[in-house]
Design a protein around this motif. Structure first.
Motif, PDB file in Angstrom:
ATOM      1  N   ASP A 152       9.071   2.478   3.153  1.00 55.50           N
ATOM      2  CA  ASP A 152       9.083   3.612   2.209  1.00 55.50           C
ATOM      3  C   ASP A 152       8.239   4.780   2.727  1.00 55.50           C
ATOM      4  O   ASP A 152       8.631   5.943   2.624  1.00 55.50           O
ATOM      5  CB  ASP A 152       8.546   3.193   0.834  1.00 55.50           C
ATOM      6  CG  ASP A 152       9.553   2.389   0.038  1.00 55.50           C
ATOM      7  OD1 ASP A 152      10.757   2.460   0.356  1.00 55.50           O
ATOM      8  OD2 ASP A 152       9.137   1.698  -0.905  1.00 55.50           O
ATOM      9  N   GLY A 162       6.661  -3.770  -6.751  1.00 58.93           N
ATOM     10  CA  GLY A 162       5.446  -4.190  -7.446  1.00 58.93           C
ATOM     11  C   GLY A 162       5.029  -5.628  -7.208  1.00 58.93           C
ATOM     12  O   GLY A 162       4.111  -6.117  -7.867  1.00 58.93           O
ATOM     13  N   ARG A 184       8.521   4.819  -9.135  1.00 59.53           N
ATOM     14  CA  ARG A 184       9.776   4.116  -8.825  1.00 59.53           C
ATOM     15  C   ARG A 184      10.937   4.665  -9.655  1.00 59.53           C
ATOM     16  O   ARG A 184      11.064   4.369 -10.853  1.00 59.53           O
ATOM     17  CB  ARG A 184       9.644   2.623  -9.121  1.00 59.53           C
ATOM     18  CG  ARG A 184       9.103   1.825  -7.966  1.00 59.53           C
ATOM     19  CD  ARG A 184       7.707   1.428  -8.211  1.00 59.53           C
ATOM     20  NE  ARG A 184       7.197   0.608  -7.116  1.00 59.53           N
ATOM     21  CZ  ARG A 184       5.917   0.335  -6.977  1.00 59.53           C
ATOM     22  NH1 ARG A 184       5.032   0.801  -7.815  1.00 59.53           N
ATOM     23  NH2 ARG A 184       5.520  -0.409  -5.978  1.00 59.53           N
ATOM     24  N   PRO A 185      11.821   5.424  -9.017  1.00 60.51           N
ATOM     25  CA  PRO A 185      12.909   6.072  -9.774  1.00 60.51           C
ATOM     26  C   PRO A 185      13.792   5.080 -10.531  1.00 60.51           C
ATOM     27  O   PRO A 185      14.277   5.402 -11.622  1.00 60.51           O
ATOM     28  CB  PRO A 185      13.715   6.812  -8.697  1.00 60.51           C
ATOM     29  CG  PRO A 185      13.206   6.335  -7.376  1.00 60.51           C
ATOM     30  CD  PRO A 185      11.841   5.790  -7.585  1.00 60.51           C
ATOM     31  N   GLY A 193      11.084  -1.711   1.251  1.00 62.78           N
ATOM     32  CA  GLY A 193      11.343  -1.337  -0.138  1.00 62.78           C
ATOM     33  C   GLY A 193      12.116  -2.450  -0.835  1.00 62.78           C
ATOM     34  O   GLY A 193      12.852  -3.211  -0.193  1.00 62.78           O
TER      35      GLY A 193
HETATM   36  C1  S3P Z   1      13.318   0.394  -4.550  1.00 62.35           C
HETATM   37  C2  S3P Z   1      12.022   0.018  -4.262  1.00 62.35           C
HETATM   38  C3  S3P Z   1      10.987   0.969  -3.839  1.00 62.35           C
HETATM   39  C4  S3P Z   1      11.618   2.166  -3.143  1.00 62.35           C
HETATM   40  C5  S3P Z   1      12.678   2.769  -4.009  1.00 62.35           C
HETATM   41  C6  S3P Z   1      13.794   1.797  -4.357  1.00 62.35           C
HETATM   42  C7  S3P Z   1      14.262  -0.627  -5.024  1.00 62.35           C
HETATM   43  O1  S3P Z   1      10.061   0.349  -2.968  1.00 62.35           O
HETATM   44  O2  S3P Z   1      12.148   1.777  -1.911  1.00 62.35           O
HETATM   45  O3  S3P Z   1      12.065   3.244  -5.168  1.00 62.35           O
HETATM   46  O4  S3P Z   1      15.488  -0.361  -5.027  1.00 62.35           O
HETATM   47  O5  S3P Z   1      13.822  -1.731  -5.384  1.00 62.35           O
HETATM   48  P1  S3P Z   1       8.919  -0.706  -3.461  1.00 62.35           P
HETATM   49  O6  S3P Z   1       9.562  -2.055  -3.519  1.00 62.35           O
HETATM   50  O7  S3P Z   1       7.895  -0.617  -2.389  1.00 62.35           O
HETATM   51  O8  S3P Z   1       8.426  -0.229  -4.762  1.00 62.35           O
END
Ligand code: S3P
Length: 180
Positions: free
Chosen positions: A35, A13, A119-120, A80
């Motif tokens: 990603d 973000g 974002r999981p 990511g």
């Molecule tokens: C993650 C960030 C996400 C994505 C995943 C894990 C992280 O990407 O790779 O959900 O561990 O910070 P963004 O930074 O583009 O949201």
């Protein structure tokens, strides 16, 4: 080897994709998002990868993608937020790119993604707390792995891009970076 990619790292973000897309356009570079590559190679989205196979599997896919894209030329590469969890990702990306950390505060991040459920790692009842915790665990890594740090808090996309472009001189003077 001459370095000629720009690699954006930073917390979820912070604007890597938005800033990266526009920066690439302005510089006449190509743009790639790690990603998006993972999603297109796996044919599914990141939430589902985490749900079905877990984070460790996602990190393996992420590393496979980096092994392919670090070799590109004249690309802005958005990564990511967890790319820094595996140092070998950074070692590869550094071979052909300068690493820019887009630094954002927890409140700025929260404002950007409070309504986003993609974002999981932030699927929790207390999103701001999750952001604060993860950000404090990762800030040192982002900082240590970056060549340059750009503050993005309270700044527009265009202001951030202008700052990056103004740093052209710095890049040109730095040992092996080719801006042209
Ligand atoms: C993650 C960030 C996400 C994505 C995943 C894990 C992280 O990407 O790779 O959900 O561990 O910070 P963004 O930074 O583009 O949201």
């Amino acid at each position: 080897m001459v370095k000629n990619n720009i690699v954006l790292i930073g917390f979820m973000g912070c604007g890597k994709t938005t800033i990266g897309t526009k920066l690439a356009y302005k510089l006449k570079y190509s743009f790639i998002d790690s990603d998006k590559e993972i999603e297109s190679h796996s044919g599914t989205n990141i939430n589902q990868i985490f749900d079905m196979y877990g984070e460790a599997y996602f990190r393996k896919l992420e590393n496979e993608v980096i092994k392919n894209i670090y070799k590109l030329h004249k690309y802005v590469i958005a990564t990511g937020g967890g790319i820094i969890k595996n140092k070998s990702n950074i070692d590869l990306l550094k071979q052909n790119g300068i690493i820019l950390y887009l630094k954002a505060s927890a409140s700025c991040i929260y404002n950007n993604i409070k309504d986003d459920e993609s974002r999981p790692l932030l699927k929790t009842d207390n999103k701001i707390l999750a952001i604060e915790n993860l950000l404090s665990q990762r800030t040192e890594l982002y900082t240590n792995y970056s060549d340059l740090i750009i503050d993005v808090d309270n700044r527009t996309v265009d202001e951030v891009i202008d700052e990056i472009i103004k740093m052209r001189d710095y890049f040109e003077k730095s040992s092996s970076y080719s801006w042209t």
